[in-house]
Scaffold this motif. Structure first.
Motif, PDB file in Angstrom:
ATOM      1  N   TRP A 143       0.998  -1.020   0.200  1.00  0.00           N
ATOM      2  CA  TRP A 143       0.198   0.264  -0.265  1.00  0.00           C
ATOM      3  C   TRP A 143       0.609   1.311  -0.195  1.00  0.00           C
ATOM      4  CZ3 TRP A 143      -0.603   3.793   2.733  1.00  0.00           C
ATOM      5  CH2 TRP A 143      -2.194   5.384   2.964  1.00  0.00           C
ATOM      6  N   GLN A 144       2.149   1.417   0.978  1.00  0.00           N
ATOM      7  CA  GLN A 144       2.645   2.211   0.716  1.00  0.00           C
ATOM      8  C   GLN A 144       3.554   2.757  -0.450  1.00  0.00           C
ATOM      9  OE1 GLN A 144       5.364   2.452   4.443  1.00  0.00           O
ATOM     10  NE2 GLN A 144       3.857   2.169   5.838  1.00  0.00           N
ATOM     11  N   GLU A 145       3.847   1.519  -1.251  1.00  0.00           N
ATOM     12  CA  GLU A 145       4.584   1.726  -2.408  1.00  0.00           C
ATOM     13  C   GLU A 145       3.686   2.582  -3.525  1.00  0.00           C
ATOM     14  OE1 GLU A 145       6.800  -1.077  -5.834  1.00  0.00           O
ATOM     15  OE2 GLU A 145       6.376  -1.746  -3.958  1.00  0.00           O
ATOM     16  N   MET A 146       2.051   1.436  -3.384  1.00  0.00           N
ATOM     17  CA  MET A 146       1.424   2.263  -4.516  1.00  0.00           C
ATOM     18  C   MET A 146       1.038   3.988  -3.985  1.00  0.00           C
ATOM     19  SD  MET A 146      -2.686   1.334  -4.167  1.00  0.00           S
ATOM     20  CE  MET A 146      -2.816   2.505  -2.989  1.00  0.00           C
ATOM     21  N   ILE A 147       0.978   4.506  -3.501  1.00  0.00           N
ATOM     22  CA  ILE A 147       0.449   5.368  -2.672  1.00  0.00           C
ATOM     23  C   ILE A 147       2.070   6.291  -3.176  1.00  0.00           C
ATOM     24  CG2 ILE A 147       0.463   7.464  -0.799  1.00  0.00           C
ATOM     25  CD1 ILE A 147      -2.112   5.544  -0.973  1.00  0.00           C
ATOM     26  N   ALA A 148       3.189   6.073  -2.403  1.00  0.00           N
ATOM     27  CA  ALA A 148       4.382   6.265  -3.179  1.00  0.00           C
ATOM     28  C   ALA A 148       4.240   6.816  -4.745  1.00  0.00           C
ATOM     29  CB  ALA A 148       5.276   5.687  -3.201  1.00  0.00           C
ATOM     30  N   ASP A 149       4.349   5.682  -5.336  1.00  0.00           N
ATOM     31  CA  ASP A 149       4.193   5.935  -6.712  1.00  0.00           C
ATOM     32  C   ASP A 149       3.108   6.479  -7.616  1.00  0.00           C
ATOM     33  OD1 ASP A 149       5.882   3.948  -6.642  1.00  0.00           O
ATOM     34  OD2 ASP A 149       4.692   2.019  -8.042  1.00  0.00           O
TER      35      ASP A 149
END
Length: 256
Positions: A143-149
């Motif tokens: 989820w964190q990676e999705m938000i960062a992207d």
């Protein structure tokens, strides 16, 4: 764009930093910290750096972890409601407090409500619907990676009352100082539109650069210009937004 400071010890925030951050980001100030099982926040629209110094003096000697935010308006009105932090979740409805601070050009969100900032709209239409039913997504790596992207090089600082943790999205895009203080950027402290600040030496310098005629700034066109910027490369975004901020600063009367 704005400035976030996350510190593990509120007494380490120097007055010179406060002054420079205000001169370069004067549209709002807010803090967030933990007290027992709640997130405590306070927000103001300061008229001078003295307003922030006087407010922060109440908290400085608490010597606790804290998030601080100076706002530079790019979307929405300049008022207390658009100051950071924003409530994502609250104990009464969701069983925990989660608050957010943002720094960046523009978040990927529909701009629906009149006079609201992109951060307000991102919380309302993106983050809260996702986290309401599953707050622990905040700690999910995917989820964190999705938000960062999705947000590019923007930075987000969350504070959760249940876990008593700060969480930073795109932490590497900021700067970690030797005293473990994290800055979401340094350009807003040394871009030539207010007193420059050196966080290593804790010194101020007057490096204000003239930028032509402030009458060319068109506040009503800000949102459209920023909308176009999100489709540019990240380097183009920062160059263009920096230019917009400097023009806007001049339209406010320059150094305050």
């Amino acid at each position: 764009m704005c400035l976030i400071v996350k510190t593990n010890d509120s007494s380490s925030v120097k007055e010179n930093l406060i002054k420079s951050a205000y001169e370069n980001n004067s549209d709002g100030f807010g803090i967030m910290y933990l007290k027992k099982d709640r997130v405590v926040t306070q927000k103001i629209v300061p008229k001078s750096s003295k307003d922030i110094v006087q407010l922060f003096d109440q908290y400085k000697e608490m010597k606790i972890p804290m998030g601080l935010h100076w706002r530079f308006t790019t979307t929405g009105s300049s008022n207390k409601g658009n100051c950071h932090p924003f409530s994502v979740l609250n104990t009464e409805t969701h069983g925990r407090d989660v608050f957010l601070m943002h720094n960046g050009a523009k978040l990927p969100t529909p701009m629906i409500d009149k006079d609201k900032s992109d951060t307000h709209q991102y919380v309302k239409y993106v983050l809260r619907p996702m986290l309401s039913n599953n707050p622990d997504l905040l700690y999910n790596a995917d989820w964190q990676e999705m938000i960062a992207d999705s947000i590019g090089s923007d930075k987000l600082l969350f504070l959760d009352s249940k876990t008593k943790k700060f969480t930073i999205i795109n932490e590497d895009e900021g700067e970690l100082l030797e005293n473990d203080m994290w800055l979401s950027n340094t350009y807003s402290l040394s871009r030539g539109v207010g007193m420059d600040y050196d966080p290593v030496t804790d010194t101020l310098s007057n490096n204000i650069m003239p930028y032509g005629n402030s009458s060319i700034w068109n506040p009503s066109g800000t949102s459209d210009m920023l909308h176009d910027l999100v489709y540019a490369t990240q380097d183009e975004i920062y160059d263009s937004v920096s230019e917009l901020e400097q023009l806007k600063f001049n339209s406010k009367g320059g150094n305050k």
